[in-house]
Design a protein around this motif. Structure first.
Motif, short mmCIF file in Angstrom:
data_model
loop_
_atom_site.label_atom_id
_atom_site.label_comp_id
_atom_site.label_asym_id
_atom_site.label_seq_id
_atom_site.Cartn_x
_atom_site.Cartn_y
_atom_site.Cartn_z
N GLY A 121 0.78 -1.23 0.00
CA GLY A 121 0.00 0.00 0.00
C GLY A 121 0.80 1.27 0.00
N MET A 122 2.12 1.19 -0.16
CA MET A 122 2.94 2.41 -0.12
C MET A 122 4.32 2.16 -0.71
SD MET A 122 4.21 2.63 3.87
CE MET A 122 2.59 2.34 4.57
N PHE A 123 5.06 3.25 -0.88
CA PHE A 123 6.47 3.19 -1.22
C PHE A 123 7.26 3.76 -0.05
CE2 PHE A 123 4.28 3.87 -5.36
CZ PHE A 123 4.51 2.60 -5.88
N ASP A 124 8.49 3.29 0.14
CA ASP A 124 9.25 3.70 1.32
C ASP A 124 10.74 3.76 1.01
OD1 ASP A 124 10.36 4.15 3.80
OD2 ASP A 124 9.23 2.59 4.84
N PHE A 125 11.24 4.98 0.83
CA PHE A 125 12.67 5.19 0.61
C PHE A 125 13.34 5.75 1.85
CE2 PHE A 125 12.44 5.87 -4.31
CZ PHE A 125 12.04 4.56 -4.46
#
Length: 305
Positions: free
Chosen positions: A86-90
């Motif tokens: 449900g998301m992107f995470d850098f």
């Protein structure tokens, strides 16, 4: 297998990368035969991601190749991180922790290349830079890159990240060739002239970033393959005629079409079929003529102004 330099690095890689997203569809013996065939054919660049099979694909690969120090010296490993449910995470924490998980599953001490998997709208490039420094100084990652990013997103990272970004994975195939078409239809009032990605093709060429086309046989967004598809009769007729001339399969010609482009791309092949894998690898020996390349391009429905 013909080799090339990966971006601005000194890393020599095969011109065709073996994508391992579907290796979890094989049983143990099939997976062993697949990776062994790839190695025997000179296709020793394997592309992974921490989300493929929720990590299982990396574990299956390590088991199938019987990972040890001697084997590790013979292969090039690339993986990707940054996609969460449900998301992107850098974030720094996620990148560093993801790599630790990847290394454990692949049973190795380092990755040759780590890519950030799709853009993160909440990216803080300072954190990415810190994560890359930690991973590089610890010896866990030797080269870095991105996927599906446009020029300004890459420029934002480059403002903070000191490591060279050597690769950008982008969707590209004969039927998904907008990044090529908008460069041909400059100053035209048609759909092909629409610049959807900030001239990423030219940008990567100017900055020595290797484009790694993914889904090289797909049309649309995972709508199916165009080869032997009744929706593309003229395209398949053109490909089949050229394939007959070179005495190769239509699969080989589809990959050779990408390799013919002077950007020196490295297609990521996702097949788990050994015969198709061999056909893809054979493309490194085929040099399409300009006439053949443009014939395929036009028969896919792409227009010339």
């Amino acid at each position: 297998m013909r080799n090339m330099k990966l971006g601005s690095s000194t890393l020599e890689v095969p011109v065709v990368a073996v994508g391992c997203m579907r290796i979890n569809s094989l049983d143990k013996n099939e997976a062993e035969r697949f990776v062994q065939t790839a190695l025997e054919s000179g296709a020793n660049f394997f592309d992974h991601a921490d989300i493929y099979g929720d990590g299982a694909c990396e574990e299956i690969f390590a088991d199938a190749i019987h990972m040890n120090a001697a084997i590790r010296e013979k292969i090039i490993l690339q993986s990707k991180c940054g996609i969460r449910k449900g998301m992107f995470d850098f974030s720094k924490e996620h990148i560093v922790n993801s790599v630790d998980g990847i290394l454990k599953r692949l049973n190795t001490d380092y990755l040759d290349t780590l890519l950030l998997h799709r853009p993160d709208a909440l990216v803080e490039p300072e954190e990415v830079a810190e994560a890359f420094d930690i991973l590089e100084s610890s010896g866990k990652v030797r080269h870095f890159g991105v996927s599906n990013q446009n020029p300004m997103q890459i420029e934002l990272l480059k403002k903070y990240v000191k490591q060279q970004l050597v690769a950008n994975q982008l969707q590209l195939s004969i039927t998904n060739a907008n990044m090529i078409s908008n460069g041909i239809n400059v100053n035209m009032e048609n759909d092909s002239a629409i610049n959807r990605d900030g001239s990423i093709l030219d940008y990567c060429r100017l900055n020595d970033i290797t484009i790694q086309p993914w889904s090289p046989f797909q049309y649309g967004f995972f709508e199916g393959v165009f080869l032997d598809n009744d929706k593309f009769p003229e395209l398949n007729q053109s490909i089949d005629e050229i394939a007959a001339k070179y005495e190769v399969s239509n699969t080989t010609i589809a990959v050779a079409w990408l390799l013919r482009h002077p950007a020196q791309m490295q297609p990521v092949i996702g097949t788990m079929n050994i015969d198709r894998l061999k056909d893809c690898i054979q493309a490194s020996d085929i040099q399409l003529t300009r006439e053949e390349w443009y014939s395929i391009y036009r028969k896919a429905g792409n227009i010339l102004p």
